[in-house]
Write a protein that holds these residues in place. Structure first.
Motif, mmCIF file in Angstrom:
data_model
loop_
_atom_site.group_PDB
_atom_site.id
_atom_site.type_symbol
_atom_site.label_atom_id
_atom_site.label_comp_id
_atom_site.label_asym_id
_atom_site.label_seq_id
_atom_site.Cartn_x
_atom_site.Cartn_y
_atom_site.Cartn_z
ATOM 1 N N ARG A 153 8.372 -7.871 3.533
ATOM 2 C CA ARG A 153 9.515 -8.883 3.688
ATOM 3 C C ARG A 153 9.951 -9.294 5.003
ATOM 4 O O ARG A 153 10.225 -10.389 5.157
ATOM 5 N N ALA A 154 9.775 -8.537 5.846
ATOM 6 C CA ALA A 154 10.170 -8.763 7.295
ATOM 7 C C ALA A 154 9.249 -9.936 8.106
ATOM 8 O O ALA A 154 9.580 -10.595 8.906
ATOM 9 N N ASN A 155 7.926 -9.900 7.409
ATOM 10 C CA ASN A 155 6.948 -11.031 7.841
ATOM 11 C C ASN A 155 7.065 -11.910 6.875
ATOM 12 O O ASN A 155 6.166 -13.054 7.221
ATOM 13 N N GLY A 156 8.006 -12.236 6.163
ATOM 14 C CA GLY A 156 8.149 -13.733 5.210
ATOM 15 C C GLY A 156 7.394 -13.064 3.859
ATOM 16 O O GLY A 156 7.159 -14.263 2.995
ATOM 17 N N GLY A 157 6.643 -12.107 3.747
ATOM 18 C CA GLY A 157 6.096 -11.799 2.532
ATOM 19 C C GLY A 157 6.891 -11.497 1.276
ATOM 20 O O GLY A 157 8.224 -11.344 1.300
ATOM 21 N N ARG A 158 6.458 -11.192 0.098
ATOM 22 C CA ARG A 158 7.135 -10.854 -1.126
ATOM 23 C C ARG A 158 7.830 -9.549 -1.292
ATOM 24 O O ARG A 158 8.608 -9.440 -1.976
ATOM 25 N N GLY A 159 7.258 -8.742 -0.081
ATOM 26 C CA GLY A 159 7.742 -7.326 -0.105
ATOM 27 C C GLY A 159 7.310 -6.455 -1.113
ATOM 28 O O GLY A 159 7.978 -5.439 -1.784
ATOM 29 N N VAL A 160 5.873 -6.653 -1.407
ATOM 30 C CA VAL A 160 5.155 -5.880 -2.391
ATOM 31 C C VAL A 160 4.196 -4.787 -1.639
ATOM 32 O O VAL A 160 3.668 -5.298 -0.719
ATOM 33 N N LEU A 161 4.269 -3.565 -2.216
ATOM 34 C CA LEU A 161 3.425 -2.648 -1.810
ATOM 35 C C LEU A 161 2.179 -2.594 -2.727
ATOM 36 O O LEU A 161 2.289 -2.496 -3.907
ATOM 37 N N LEU A 162 1.163 -2.906 -1.918
ATOM 38 C CA LEU A 162 -0.010 -3.019 -2.693
ATOM 39 C C LEU A 162 -0.475 -1.904 -3.638
ATOM 40 O O LEU A 162 -0.803 -2.228 -4.785
ATOM 41 N N GLY A 163 -0.147 -0.645 -3.292
ATOM 42 C CA GLY A 163 -0.259 0.518 -4.228
ATOM 43 C C GLY A 163 0.648 1.052 -5.137
ATOM 44 O O GLY A 163 0.688 1.356 -6.073
ATOM 45 N N GLY A 164 1.841 -0.102 -5.017
ATOM 46 C CA GLY A 164 2.924 0.509 -6.068
ATOM 47 C C GLY A 164 3.360 1.848 -5.677
ATOM 48 O O GLY A 164 2.880 2.698 -4.793
ATOM 49 N N VAL A 165 4.135 2.389 -6.628
ATOM 50 C CA VAL A 165 4.648 3.778 -6.642
ATOM 51 C C VAL A 165 5.020 4.009 -8.277
ATOM 52 O O VAL A 165 4.892 3.195 -9.004
ATOM 53 N N PRO A 166 5.248 5.425 -8.322
ATOM 54 C CA PRO A 166 5.458 5.688 -9.896
ATOM 55 C C PRO A 166 6.598 5.083 -10.561
ATOM 56 O O PRO A 166 7.421 5.068 -9.660
ATOM 57 N N GLY A 167 6.262 4.323 -11.535
ATOM 58 C CA GLY A 167 7.249 3.504 -12.305
ATOM 59 C C GLY A 167 7.004 1.875 -11.674
ATOM 60 O O GLY A 167 7.906 1.115 -12.304
ATOM 61 N N VAL A 168 6.326 1.803 -10.618
ATOM 62 C CA VAL A 168 6.325 0.409 -10.187
ATOM 63 C C VAL A 168 4.896 -0.126 -10.213
ATOM 64 O O VAL A 168 4.082 0.729 -9.488
ATOM 65 N N GLY A 169 4.349 -1.217 -10.719
ATOM 66 C CA GLY A 169 2.916 -1.556 -10.742
ATOM 67 C C GLY A 169 2.525 -1.957 -9.425
ATOM 68 O O GLY A 169 3.335 -2.168 -8.567
ATOM 69 N N PRO A 170 1.187 -1.762 -9.318
ATOM 70 C CA PRO A 170 0.648 -2.191 -7.862
ATOM 71 C C PRO A 170 0.670 -3.919 -7.859
ATOM 72 O O PRO A 170 0.726 -4.421 -8.732
ATOM 73 N N GLY A 171 0.431 -4.068 -6.448
ATOM 74 C CA GLY A 171 0.206 -5.456 -6.470
ATOM 75 C C GLY A 171 -0.994 -6.030 -6.785
ATOM 76 O O GLY A 171 -2.114 -5.479 -6.989
#
Length: 372
Positions: free
Chosen positions: A151-169
């Motif tokens: 997000r600090a670079n203007g992006g969506r703030g998505v972590l490619l690998g996701g985390v438990p409970g949150v899907g991957p990019g």
């Protein structure tokens, strides 16, 4: 033969055209090697390594261009370097002429012979001198894209690998060749949901047989491309037509259909880019935004990992370099049609068809050029 290697002067380019190992090999073949002072520093090769290899240090780039018969570089010659080239000299480097009419004109006017790494072929139909940098750029693409997604670079703030409970990019790789395959492997290794698009069914079968369960693939129809791009967090452009300008695969109009803050990584930017809104950037200022979409279009991506890139490129170019020096460029090309395919400019004439088509310049066949 007198072989010269100047320091690269393109912005944030830290690679060098000749490793100490390559210099040692050339010296052992009876050639003289001239290295500009400090040329290898960005890749971790101090001047002392070249001296130990038998090379001669030269204080300025002007002296290298003045004295050398064969100039070995990494990136295309910049304007000031093109002015130093002269008739009878041989330039051996990446050129990427199709999107660069100014460089093409200057090389033709210089009278020098220019052999491009990116159009040298092999007996399997591959591009052996482009392959190592394609591998590096492909593996870097998800890495730099994930940084741009922050997000600090203007992006969506998505972590490619996701985390438990949150899907991957979601990552879409357009092009299943060398760049695309390496990009897909790394993105999948980061935990992303990856799909590769390609128009070659044999290539898709290969990817399916080799990487089933690692990443998916789809045929690159316009409909499938539009559907997947609209859902993607990151799109990696990895399409190459040897020596020719890259096709424009995503139009500006399609940006409005993408998720705000999604990232486009254009690995084909050296060949003009495969997105309509692509323009070359540098490592110093690598990203920009168009219609809410972040673009990463650094034209020398492998320069960021200069030591790995320089060694990989040096391993690939060394046999061709020695052939050019041992035999002279004419005989080397006559005896090796794959090296002949690298001839792009000679004696004021363009000798590579795809470049001529892209720039609307008459082309002389390399076979006829050898007779000039």
């Amino acid at each position: 033969m007198r072989i010269g290697c100047p320091k690269e002067i393109k912005a944030q380019e830290y690679r060098v055209g000749l490793t100490p190992n390559a210099a040692r090999e050339a010296v052992s073949h009876g050639h003289e090697v001239l290295i500009e002072t400090g040329a290898g520093a960005g890749s971790g090769f101090p001047d002392a390594d070249y001296v130990a290899a038998g090379a001669k240090l030269v204080e300025t780039a002007e002296a290298v261009f003045e004295d050398a018969e064969l100039i070995v570089k990494v990136k295309e010659p910049q304007a000031v370097e093109r002015k130093r080239l002269k008739e009878g000299q041989v330039l051996f480097t990446y050129l990427h002429l199709a999107p660069d009419p100014e460089q093409t004109r200057d090389l033709m006017e210089s009278g020098a012979t220019a052999i491009a790494y990116e159009t040298v072929t092999d007996d399997r139909g591959g591009l052996p001198l482009l392959a190592p940098m394609s591998e590096v750029a492909g593996r870097l693409a998800p890495q730099v894209g994930s940084w741009a997604l922050q997000r600090a670079n203007g992006g969506r703030g998505v972590l490619l690998g996701g985390v438990p409970g949150v899907g991957p990019g979601k990552v879409v790789v357009i092009g299943g060749g060398n760049v695309g395959t390496h990009a897909a492997r790394v993105a999948a290794g980061m935990g992303a949901d990856v799909t590769v698009l390609d128009m070659s069914l044999p290539r898709l079968r290969y990817l399916d047989d080799t990487f089933a369960g690692v990443f998916g693939n789809r045929y690159a129809s316009k409909g499938a491309t539009a559907e997947l791009v609209a859902e993607a967090d990151m799109v990696i452009g990895a399409v190459l037509i040897p020596g020719a300008a890259a096709p424009k695969l995503i139009s500006r109009a399609q940006l409005s259909e993408m998720k705000p803050g999604a990232v486009l990584v254009d690995v084909a930017i050296d060949q003009g880019g495969c997105f309509e809104t692509s323009k070359p950037t540098t490592h110093e200022n690598p990203i920009y935004e168009v219609d809410g979409i972040i673009h990463y279009c650094v034209a020398n991506m492998p320069g960021a990992v200069a030591r790995t890139s320089t060694i990989a490129l040096g391993n690939a170019t060394m046999p061709y370099l020695l052939a050019l020096a041992d035999k002279g460029w004419r005989r080397a090309c006559e005896e090796d049609p794959h090296l002949m395919a690298g001839l792009n400019v000679h004696a004021g004439r363009l000798t590579y068809y795809a470049v001529g088509k892209a720039l609307e310049i008459d082309v002389l066949s390399p076979q006829l050029a050898l007779k000039l």
